[in-house]
Motif scaffolding. Sequence first.
Motif, PDB file in Angstrom:
ATOM      1  N   THR A  30      -7.725   0.873   6.587  1.00  0.00           N
ATOM      2  CA  THR A  30      -7.603   3.122   6.940  1.00  0.00           C
ATOM      3  C   THR A  30      -6.835   3.204   5.095  1.00  0.00           C
ATOM      4  N   ALA A  31      -6.792   4.291   4.918  1.00  0.00           N
ATOM      5  CA  ALA A  31      -5.917   4.605   3.389  1.00  0.00           C
ATOM      6  C   ALA A  31      -4.728   4.695   3.810  1.00  0.00           C
ATOM      7  N   ALA A  32      -3.794   4.527   3.156  1.00  0.00           N
ATOM      8  CA  ALA A  32      -2.506   4.315   2.739  1.00  0.00           C
ATOM      9  C   ALA A  32      -2.081   4.640   1.243  1.00  0.00           C
ATOM     10  N   THR A  33      -1.168   4.763   1.468  1.00  0.00           N
ATOM     11  CA  THR A  33      -0.350   4.848   0.426  1.00  0.00           C
ATOM     12  C   THR A  33       0.662   3.572  -0.186  1.00  0.00           C
ATOM     13  N   PHE A  34       0.834   3.379  -1.668  1.00  0.00           N
ATOM     14  CA  PHE A  34       2.032   1.936  -1.539  1.00  0.00           C
ATOM     15  C   PHE A  34       2.673   2.360  -2.523  1.00  0.00           C
ATOM     16  N   HIS A  35       4.040   1.967  -1.248  1.00  0.00           N
ATOM     17  CA  HIS A  35       5.177   1.892  -1.845  1.00  0.00           C
ATOM     18  C   HIS A  35       6.110   0.331  -2.259  1.00  0.00           C
ATOM     19  N   ASP A  36       6.268   0.436  -3.244  1.00  0.00           N
ATOM     20  CA  ASP A  36       6.590  -0.572  -3.650  1.00  0.00           C
ATOM     21  C   ASP A  36       7.702  -1.296  -4.225  1.00  0.00           C
ATOM     22  N   GLY A  37       7.614  -1.947  -4.612  1.00  0.00           N
ATOM     23  CA  GLY A  37       8.899  -3.541  -3.877  1.00  0.00           C
ATOM     24  C   GLY A  37       8.489  -4.606  -4.035  1.00  0.00           C
ATOM     25  N   VAL A  46       3.457   0.520   3.310  1.00  0.00           N
ATOM     26  CA  VAL A  46       2.444   2.188   2.976  1.00  0.00           C
ATOM     27  C   VAL A  46       3.043   2.995   3.805  1.00  0.00           C
ATOM     28  N   THR A  47       2.435   3.886   3.573  1.00  0.00           N
ATOM     29  CA  THR A  47       2.599   4.997   4.644  1.00  0.00           C
ATOM     30  C   THR A  47       0.915   5.502   4.756  1.00  0.00           C
ATOM     31  N   TYR A  48       0.694   5.251   5.824  1.00  0.00           N
ATOM     32  CA  TYR A  48      -0.852   5.454   6.513  1.00  0.00           C
ATOM     33  C   TYR A  48      -0.610   6.482   8.001  1.00  0.00           C
ATOM     34  N   PRO A  49      -2.019   7.159   8.321  1.00  0.00           N
ATOM     35  CA  PRO A  49      -2.113   7.758   9.237  1.00  0.00           C
ATOM     36  C   PRO A  49      -2.269   7.083  10.776  1.00  0.00           C
ATOM     37  N   PHE A  50      -1.513   7.232  11.579  1.00  0.00           N
ATOM     38  CA  PHE A  50      -1.731   6.646  12.804  1.00  0.00           C
ATOM     39  C   PHE A  50      -1.579   7.395  13.914  1.00  0.00           C
ATOM     40  N   GLY A  62       4.695 -12.632   1.224  1.00  0.00           N
ATOM     41  CA  GLY A  62       3.243 -13.426   0.869  1.00  0.00           C
ATOM     42  C   GLY A  62       2.259 -12.806   0.500  1.00  0.00           C
ATOM     43  N   THR A  63       2.528 -11.067   0.480  1.00  0.00           N
ATOM     44  CA  THR A  63       1.126  -9.958   0.190  1.00  0.00           C
ATOM     45  C   THR A  63       1.251 -10.166  -0.802  1.00  0.00           C
ATOM     46  N   ARG A  64      -0.532 -10.064  -2.021  1.00  0.00           N
ATOM     47  CA  ARG A  64      -0.480  -9.845  -2.690  1.00  0.00           C
ATOM     48  C   ARG A  64      -1.104  -8.460  -3.558  1.00  0.00           C
ATOM     49  N   ALA A  65       0.509  -8.045  -3.922  1.00  0.00           N
ATOM     50  CA  ALA A  65      -0.107  -7.208  -4.019  1.00  0.00           C
ATOM     51  C   ALA A  65      -0.439  -6.153  -5.898  1.00  0.00           C
ATOM     52  N   GLY A  66      -0.540  -7.460  -6.588  1.00  0.00           N
ATOM     53  CA  GLY A  66      -0.605  -7.041  -8.309  1.00  0.00           C
ATOM     54  C   GLY A  66      -1.335  -5.723  -8.387  1.00  0.00           C
ATOM     55  N   GLY A  67      -1.088  -5.333  -9.268  1.00  0.00           N
ATOM     56  CA  GLY A  67      -2.155  -4.368  -9.737  1.00  0.00           C
ATOM     57  C   GLY A  67      -1.312  -2.809  -9.122  1.00  0.00           C
ATOM     58  N   HIS A  68      -0.837  -2.802  -8.234  1.00  0.00           N
ATOM     59  CA  HIS A  68      -0.582  -1.788  -7.237  1.00  0.00           C
ATOM     60  C   HIS A  68       0.570  -1.113  -7.776  1.00  0.00           C
ATOM     61  N   ALA A  69       1.053   0.648  -7.640  1.00  0.00           N
ATOM     62  CA  ALA A  69       1.754   0.685  -8.241  1.00  0.00           C
ATOM     63  C   ALA A  69       2.890   2.027  -7.222  1.00  0.00           C
ATOM     64  N   GLU A  70       3.422   2.001  -7.243  1.00  0.00           N
ATOM     65  CA  GLU A  70       4.236   3.031  -6.359  1.00  0.00           C
ATOM     66  C   GLU A  70       3.194   4.888  -6.526  1.00  0.00           C
ATOM     67  N   GLY A  71       3.130   4.674  -4.956  1.00  0.00           N
ATOM     68  CA  GLY A  71       1.543   5.872  -5.180  1.00  0.00           C
ATOM     69  C   GLY A  71       0.456   5.585  -5.039  1.00  0.00           C
TER      70      GLY A  71
END
Length: 132
Positions: A30-37, A46-50, A62-71
């Motif tokens: 599901t597509a979601a909006t990423f929130h940095d941290g 993340v914020t997503y529709p449910f 352990g989440t590998r979120a390299g390259g992702h920025a806020e939003g």
Amino acid sequence: MAALASLALTYAVFFPAARLRIELRGAEPTAATFHDGACFVGGCAVTYPFAGEQVTAGLPVGTRAGGHAEGDTVYVRSAPGEPERVVLAADTGRGTVAALLAVPGGATLLGLLAGAVRMRRDRRSEPPAQAA
């Protein structure tokens, strides 16, 4: 004693994180909006529709979120009926799970090595027994 507590904590954190990724491999992305941290220590979300509502859920340790920025838009997989249990869709591969399981395995080996070195050092420092 502190080493054993630290080792137990390592197992208590990394095994559930690996298991969650394995459980959610088959879930629909599901597509979601990423929130940095601090993602590696479980500090990003993340914020997503449910079920017709927007849900914000924390990503696991352990989440590998390299390259992702806020939003940024990312894809996530969530547990059916449990919107708070979510992982990045790209973070459910075997390599990620293996890396998460390698951490407690490596910590165990380091602990055993440190114990062996200490035992060997203690054995060497004992004076030889004198014959009576």
